[in-house]
Design a protein around this motif. Structure first.
Motif, PDB file in Angstrom:
ATOM      1  N   SER A 233       0.845  -1.179   0.000  1.00  0.00           N
ATOM      2  CA  SER A 233       0.000   0.000   0.000  1.00  0.00           C
ATOM      3  C   SER A 233       0.886   1.237   0.000  1.00  0.00           C
ATOM      4  O   SER A 233       1.787   1.375   0.811  1.00  0.00           O
ATOM      5  CB  SER A 233      -0.939  -0.006   1.209  1.00  0.00           C
ATOM      6  OG  SER A 233      -0.316   0.542   2.318  1.00  0.00           O
ATOM      7  N   VAL A 234       0.659   2.109  -0.970  1.00  0.00           N
ATOM      8  CA  VAL A 234       1.405   3.357  -1.053  1.00  0.00           C
ATOM      9  C   VAL A 234       0.494   4.439  -0.507  1.00  0.00           C
ATOM     10  O   VAL A 234      -0.576   4.693  -1.055  1.00  0.00           O
ATOM     11  CB  VAL A 234       1.805   3.659  -2.503  1.00  0.00           C
ATOM     12  CG1 VAL A 234       2.466   5.028  -2.599  1.00  0.00           C
ATOM     13  CG2 VAL A 234       2.752   2.578  -3.008  1.00  0.00           C
ATOM     14  N   GLY A 235       0.941   4.999   0.628  1.00  0.00           N
ATOM     15  CA  GLY A 235       0.021   5.855   1.359  1.00  0.00           C
ATOM     16  C   GLY A 235       0.323   7.331   1.268  1.00  0.00           C
ATOM     17  O   GLY A 235       1.472   7.757   1.203  1.00  0.00           O
ATOM     18  N   GLU A 236      -0.753   8.099   1.255  1.00  0.00           N
ATOM     19  CA  GLU A 236      -0.643   9.551   1.364  1.00  0.00           C
ATOM     20  C   GLU A 236      -1.169   9.940   2.727  1.00  0.00           C
ATOM     21  O   GLU A 236      -2.075   9.302   3.265  1.00  0.00           O
ATOM     22  CB  GLU A 236      -1.502  10.236   0.289  1.00  0.00           C
ATOM     23  CG  GLU A 236      -0.902  10.154  -1.075  1.00  0.00           C
ATOM     24  CD  GLU A 236      -1.683  11.015  -2.057  1.00  0.00           C
ATOM     25  OE1 GLU A 236      -1.623  12.245  -1.939  1.00  0.00           O
ATOM     26  OE2 GLU A 236      -2.358  10.426  -2.923  1.00  0.00           O
ATOM     27  N   TRP A 237      -0.594  11.000   3.277  1.00  0.00           N
ATOM     28  CA  TRP A 237      -0.944  11.429   4.621  1.00  0.00           C
ATOM     29  C   TRP A 237      -1.608  12.796   4.583  1.00  0.00           C
ATOM     30  O   TRP A 237      -1.051  13.739   4.049  1.00  0.00           O
ATOM     31  CB  TRP A 237       0.310  11.469   5.495  1.00  0.00           C
ATOM     32  CG  TRP A 237       0.920  10.116   5.623  1.00  0.00           C
ATOM     33  CD1 TRP A 237       1.763   9.509   4.747  1.00  0.00           C
ATOM     34  CD2 TRP A 237       0.679   9.176   6.660  1.00  0.00           C
ATOM     35  NE1 TRP A 237       2.075   8.256   5.184  1.00  0.00           N
ATOM     36  CE2 TRP A 237       1.428   8.020   6.352  1.00  0.00           C
ATOM     37  CE3 TRP A 237      -0.102   9.189   7.832  1.00  0.00           C
ATOM     38  CZ2 TRP A 237       1.426   6.884   7.173  1.00  0.00           C
ATOM     39  CZ3 TRP A 237      -0.096   8.065   8.648  1.00  0.00           C
ATOM     40  CH2 TRP A 237       0.655   6.934   8.317  1.00  0.00           C
ATOM     41  N   LEU A 238      -2.813  12.860   5.183  1.00  0.00           N
ATOM     42  CA  LEU A 238      -3.566  14.115   5.157  1.00  0.00           C
ATOM     43  C   LEU A 238      -3.966  14.516   6.571  1.00  0.00           C
ATOM     44  O   LEU A 238      -4.169  13.661   7.439  1.00  0.00           O
ATOM     45  CB  LEU A 238      -4.847  13.950   4.329  1.00  0.00           C
ATOM     46  CG  LEU A 238      -4.692  13.427   2.897  1.00  0.00           C
ATOM     47  CD1 LEU A 238      -6.062  13.349   2.239  1.00  0.00           C
ATOM     48  CD2 LEU A 238      -3.784  14.318   2.075  1.00  0.00           C
ATOM     49  N   LEU A 239      -4.059  15.801   6.769  1.00  0.00           N
ATOM     50  CA  LEU A 239      -4.531  16.313   8.053  1.00  0.00           C
ATOM     51  C   LEU A 239      -5.821  17.098   7.834  1.00  0.00           C
ATOM     52  O   LEU A 239      -5.883  18.000   6.998  1.00  0.00           O
ATOM     53  CB  LEU A 239      -3.484  17.226   8.694  1.00  0.00           C
ATOM     54  CG  LEU A 239      -3.933  17.937   9.979  1.00  0.00           C
ATOM     55  CD1 LEU A 239      -4.198  16.939  11.101  1.00  0.00           C
ATOM     56  CD2 LEU A 239      -2.915  18.976  10.414  1.00  0.00           C
TER      57      LEU A 239
END
Length: 1120
Positions: free
Chosen positions: A621-627
């Motif tokens: 899984s290639v993840g993006e991080w969001l706030l």
RNA sequence: GCGCGAGUGGUGGAAUUGGUAGACACGCAUGCCUUAGGAGCAUGUGCCUCACGGCGUGAAGGUUCAAGUCCUUUCUCGCGCACCA
């Protein structure tokens, strides 16, 4: 009964010890042991507690080893050159020579009052001309070997002390002695080429026994880093903007590599061009490079367009850029063109394709014809520029070298930064940028060390120039910034903001591009990918949510198969969906929250591999991080029952999020997202062309190899260590034994004229102008050249006070030798220092310098070993009672002489200082501790007196126990001394004495004689005076001649053993069994189970297992 | 930021190879003694509890019959280096 009175017995024994009994014998048959402690700087303040700790520890070891029968050398000297003495002399109106003599006397007296077993016959001061003669001689050996040289460089200059300093003497921008800010000053300096020994100073550490703390610090200071030097070509290409097809604002730019080919026929002096059939054009041969080698591409283009094949490659003529609107593709072109020149060898042609024939035909033109065909020639300006370049001949390419340890990140290098002092800065600055660049360089140069360190806010300016990234081919801006140091590497860096924190900070401040080329790639340890299953890549989004009302963050605590795992809200990103949309969907579906806003998107993606067992595949899984943020969570919507079962929503304070998250990739993602972290670790290569998918540490090697093949890189090692600045501009130091002659140049003072003695002068105040006060002593400076006899001048700089201490221990081996610094046979006998005890603070100064000198002396064949010290230990600092550093200004300094004179005596002080804590631990001083050790010594004294006055019977009821105490104490003290556990050795003595006090109630028997003698012998290293006195009173003669006591294990075997009984690991009872029975496992287990309290805890439960650990006399009953 | 080290009673500190946590000392408390000394001797002293017992080695989790000690994460403090590419 005689009372214990240290003020009486201590001077008595000290007087006796003047008889030379502590002289070490050269060439003795006994095993030699060199116990070296760092010699003191004899300041006007006298001995302090730090000295006392160091020399007491040395003395304990020296006395112990002597008692064991070794030929111990415990020497002492004085390191007296340097500023404090000069200042003390100025203050007291005496010469430094007098001041030194006075302070040495005080120190010697104090050390004698502490009862140290020092061989005073070998003592000296580094300021004795008999000694510094050899320091000067050794300096000349360095000079003759080319390791001492003069150089005019910008050095650290202390304006307060008016002298230059070595790098090692500058701590945080301040001079380590006076703590004043250090400036830069350019002076002609004597230097020592310590950098030649950088590798050996690291490698030599493997052969010696140093605490890792010290070895690590030295390695760190030398700062070896393996990396690569990479060349970046300066982008000198002109840019041509098309007037016929101007760039359209609304269109995107696409890049294209283009080759423009010229073929010259020397026979006809004509150039090959093509005439277009459908347009009224004449143009050069050319085409897209499309990944081919440029020269190959050129050859192929000629063949395709004209059919000529017999060409000889001459050279690359030049490169240019061009921007225009390409109507056929409806895009703007950003063209990078390379112009290549061939010579026609023969007119041999191959058949052209019909297609090509339809477009053009070859046409040979003279230079004049080409120049006059502006009307029909597209890119006329560019072609004229290329002809201009041909006229100039071979071009000099400008290149900038950088050093990097992270070649793997080169595809992420988006700009370059030069140090302000970099020699190419001025020439690179474009006309528009010249003014700001010049101003910046000037400001940066004026900054002092301290200003540079205080203000870590990044500053810098753009030069207007560009380089080409040799890996990606991208153009990169060249900046100047003072966070790049001229003194390290090449004074230039490739900035990789994606993976270097400093570059990131700089890029953020100046709006430079950031590119991720390494992706953190973890494997879920709880659920790793399974062999044989397919790996499917999947986009994932991880979303953190802050509730603005409470400041807390939403996390998911998972259940069922992921029990105990805590993560951010997460989910897959479907085809055609953005990460943000996916996250919003997950919030709604998983936890029933809506109405949040995206506030931050992390620049870095992470990947994690695991096995999705329910789907029967491995997933990456290639993840993006969001706030996201939400302003108060209202009533949460009902979520699917399945979701409800899978996880619970928890709200956590910001400070606790990191520790609450469980998987490593979750922690990393949080740091990258929230703390503006930069991923600097090893991971998977991305956005890096053919290296994608590799591990970055592997790629680092391969990329260097790849660039090496292209001829633009090579592997290189750099060091933080700089050469040692050896000149000092002060009076009180060894004169550097050099004569400057106009005719002969630098001439060493001949050996016969050594020492060059410091002249006695009225005024030795330092000057500001970078000259030593010696420069004004005319009659001393003026001298005849030893070579030609002409008028010449002496060198007026003196040596740093690290010089005298760089070889002093060798002089102890032969302290009175007039012919040599030490006789070789004595050096051979004493060899390496067996144990060198000193302060932790000298690790990068004295310890490194003296190892350097010694390694050099070994290379010269002057000493038998490469390393000077077989083992090094550092004693901890004694702090003031309040836990702060002792300092004169705070008035919390403890004077050891006062403690002795107060009536406690040297023995109590010595014992207290070793009993305080482990010797290498920094710890506060405890005045009450001396009272405690005084009481202890007093108890021993009284015990012996009572014994001497008592009626002694031949046998006592407790004799076996008394003997057991004796042997236990001897064993423990011996073992602890070997392991340098001095504090527990003293504790063992105290414990033994406490037991003897109980046992003496039964009266004294004959065994006590030996017991008390052994006790006193064990005390002797710590409390030598009282030990000597009591041993004599006991009728044993000299405690030193008595040697070290031994123990016999047979007295330590008790007749019965106490067996500890645990139930489920908890202590529940004890049973006493006979020593015989302790060996019988079954019997012991049975007895343990019968024990009353054990019964209570096993009652009604099932005994699963009973474990007996015979060695520990322990039974553990496991019940359920 | 990087490197190293350390977190145990009121204090300094013990604790072997994973096997009775707190040795020894300081301090404190109570008592005794006295040639009134900076004494000496005796007893006690991790926390909670009248007690039985329970809890305890910075925090959380794990391995184990058993964890101060081993593993994972994390926090804090000290030291050294520090814009070192």
């Amino acid at each position: 009964m005689k009372r214990y009175n240290p003020s009486e017995i201590e001077p008595k024994w000290q007087a006796k010890w003047e008889d030379g009994r502590y002289e070490a014998k050269d060439f003795s048959e006994k095993a030699k042991y060199v116990m070296l402690t760092e010699f003191p700087y004899p300041s006007g303040d006298g001995l302090h507690l730090g000295h006392t700790r160091e020399y007491t520890l040395g003395d304990v070891i020296a006395r112990y080893r002597r008692a064991k029968g070794e030929n111990v050398l415990y020497p002492m000297g004085f390191d007296a050159f340097g500023l404090p003495t000069e200042n003390y002399a100025i203050k007291n109106g005496i010469t430094p020579q007098e001041a030194t003599a006075r302070n040495v006397e005080t120190f010697t007296k104090q050390m004698k009052s502490l009862g140290y077993s020092i061989d005073w016959g070998r003592s000296f001061s580094t300021t004795d001309p008999d000694y510094y003669k050899w320091t000067q001689w050794l300096f000349l050996q360095f000079y003759k070997a080319g390791l001492a040289y003069q150089d005019e460089i910008a050095i650290n200059w202390c304006p307060a002390c008016k002298t230059g300093l070595a790098n090692e003497e500058v701590i945080g921008g301040l001079h380590e002695r006076c703590e004043k800010p250090v400036e830069k000053k350019t002076l002609k300096q004597w230097m020592m080429r310590i950098t030649d020994y950088a590798d050996r100073l690291i490698d030599g550490l493997r052969t010696v026994d140093y605490p890792s703390r010290i070895a690590d610090q030295q390695v760190n200071w030398i700062g070896r880093s393996e990396g690569a030097e990479i060349e970046f070509k300066v982008d000198d290409r002109p840019l041509f903007r098309s007037e016929e097809n101007p760039v359209r604002e609304d269109k995107e730019f696409t890049k294209r590599d283009f080759v423009q080919v010229h073929v010259y026929d020397p026979k006809t002096k004509k150039y090959l061009m093509v005439k277009w059939k459908k347009q009224p054009w004449v143009s050069c041969v050319g085409g897209g490079v499309d990944g081919r080698d440029v020269v190959e591409a050129a050859r192929e283009e000629v063949k395709e367009e004209t059919g000529y094949v017999d060409l000889e490659f001459k050279r690359v003529v030049g490169e240019y850029r061009s921007e225009f609107y390409a109507a056929n593709k409806d895009v703007n072109r950003d063209l990078s063109a390379t112009a290549v020149l061939f010579e026609l060898k023969s007119g041999k042609r191959e058949e052209m394709s019909e297609e090509e024939k339809a477009i053009q035909e070859p046409m040979w033109m003279t230079r004049a014809e080409i120049e006059s065909s502006e009307a029909e020639m597209p890119a006329y300006k560019e072609t004229m520029w290329v002809f201009g370049e041909m006229d100039k001949g071979a071009r000099e390419e400008r290149k900038i070298k950088v050093f990097t340890t992270r070649a793997d990140t080169i595809f992420g290098a988006t700009f370059m930064v030069l140090a302000p002092e970099h020699p190419m800065v001025a020439e690179l600055a474009t006309d528009e940028q010249r003014k700001v660049v010049e101003k910046y360089v000037k400001t940066a140069g004026a900054k002092s060390e301290i200003e540079r360190q205080e203000n870590k806010e990044k500053t810098g300016v753009f030069t207007g120039a560009y380089v080409i990234n040799p890996a990606s081919g991208e153009r990169m801006e060249i900046w100047v910034a003072d966070y790049v140091l001229m003194g390290y590497g090449e004074g230039a860096i490739m900035a990789v903001p994606g993976h270097d924190e400093r570059d990131f900070e700089f890029a953020m401040k100046f709006g430079l591009p950031v590119k991720q080329v390494v992706m953190s790639s973890g494997v879920d340890p709880k659920n790793p990918p399974k062999e044989g299953l397919e790996m499917v890549e999947r986009s994932t989004v991880f979303a953190h949510l802050r509730d603005k009302k409470t400041g807390k963050f939403a996390l998911l605590e998972w259940h069922e198969t992921l029990e105990g795992v805590v993560t951010a809200v997460m989910g897959g990103v479907e085809e055609g969906e953005t990460a943000e949309e996916a996250a919003l969907k997950e919030f709604e579906e998983e936890v029933g929250i809506t109405g949040m806003k995206l506030v931050k998107k992390c620049l870095w993606k992470t990947s994690a591999e695991y096995c999705a067992s329910h789907k029967g595949v491995n997933r990456k899984s290639v993840g993006e991080w969001l706030l996201f943020e939400v302003d108060g969570v209202g009533e949460r919507a009902q979520v699917d029952e399945k979701e409800e079962r899978q996880h619970t929503l928890i709200w956590v304070d910001e400070g606790k999020v990191l520790e609450t998250l469980t998987p490593d990739d979750q922690k990393l993602g949080w740091k990258l997202l929230m703390e503006d972290g930069v991923f600097a670790g090893v991971g998977e290569m991305v956005n890096s062309g053919k290296f994608n998918g590799k591990r970055s540490d592997v790629a680092a090697v391969e990329i260097v190899e790849w660039l090496e093949e292209k001829g633009v890189a090579r592997r290189r090692t750099t060091y933080k260590l700089r050469d040692w600045i050896f000149s000092r501009q002060r009076y009180w130091g060894e004169p550097i034994p050099i004569i400057h002659c106009d005719r002969c140049g630098v001439v060493p003072v001949p050996d016969k004229d050594l020492p060059v003695v410091l002249p006695e002068v009225e005024d030795y105040e330092p000057t500001d102008d970078g000259h030593s006060p010696l420069a004004s002593v005319k009659e001393w400076v003026e001298v005849k050249c030893p070579k030609c006899g002409d008028d010449a001048e002496r060198e007026t700089d003196t040596m740093p006070n690290w010089a005298g201490s760089s070889w002093y221990w060798l002089r102890y081996f032969d302290a009175r030798n007039d012919e040599e610094f030490a006789a070789r046979e004595k050096l051979d006998y004493w060899g390496e220092v067996d144990l060198y005890l000193g302060g932790m603070e000298h690790t990068t100064l004295h310890l490194l310098y003296s190892r350097f000198w010694h390694q050099f002396l070994h290379d010269q064949g002057l000493v038998p070993t490469a390393e000077p010290y077989a083992a090094r230990r550092g004693q901890g600092i004694v702090l003031a009672t309040d836990g702060t550093k002792m300092s004169k200004s705070k008035g919390n300094v403890v004077n050891p002489s006062t403690v002795i004179d107060d009536g406690y005596g040297a023995d109590a002080l010595r014992t207290a200082i070793v009993f305080l804590a482990p010797y290498d631990q920094t710890t506060p001083w405890s005045p009450e501790g001396v009272a405690g050790t005084y009481r202890f010594i007093n108890r021993v004294w009284n015990l012996v007196q009572e014994y001497l006055e008592a009626e002694v019977v031949s046998e006592g009821a407790k004799d076996a126990e008394v003997r057991a105490v004796q042997n236990r104490v001897v064993k423990k003290v011996s073992e602890d001394l070997e392991g340098m556990h001095f504090n527990t050795a003293v504790a063992a003595l105290m414990e033994g004495v406490n037991e003897l006090f109980k046992l003496k109630l039964e009266g004294f028997s004959e065994v006590w004689q030996g017991v008390l003698e052994d006790l006193v012998r064990c005390m002797a290293p710590f409390a030598p005076h009282v030990a000597a006195e009591l041993f004599e009173q006991l009728g044993g003669g000299s405690v030193e001649e008595a040697g070290w006591p031994t123990w016999d294990e047979k007295y330590l075997v008790a007749s019965e053993a106490e067996v500890v009984v645990q139930v489920n690991g908890k202590l529940r009872g004890k049973v006493v069994v006979a020593a015989e029975d302790a060996k019988d496992e079954e019997k012991v287990k049975a007895m343990a189970l019968e024990q009353e309290n054990v019964q209570k805890f096993t009652e009604g439960k099932k005994v699963v297992k009973v474990i007996y650990v015979a060695k520990r006399h322990l039974v553990n009953v496991v019940v359920k």
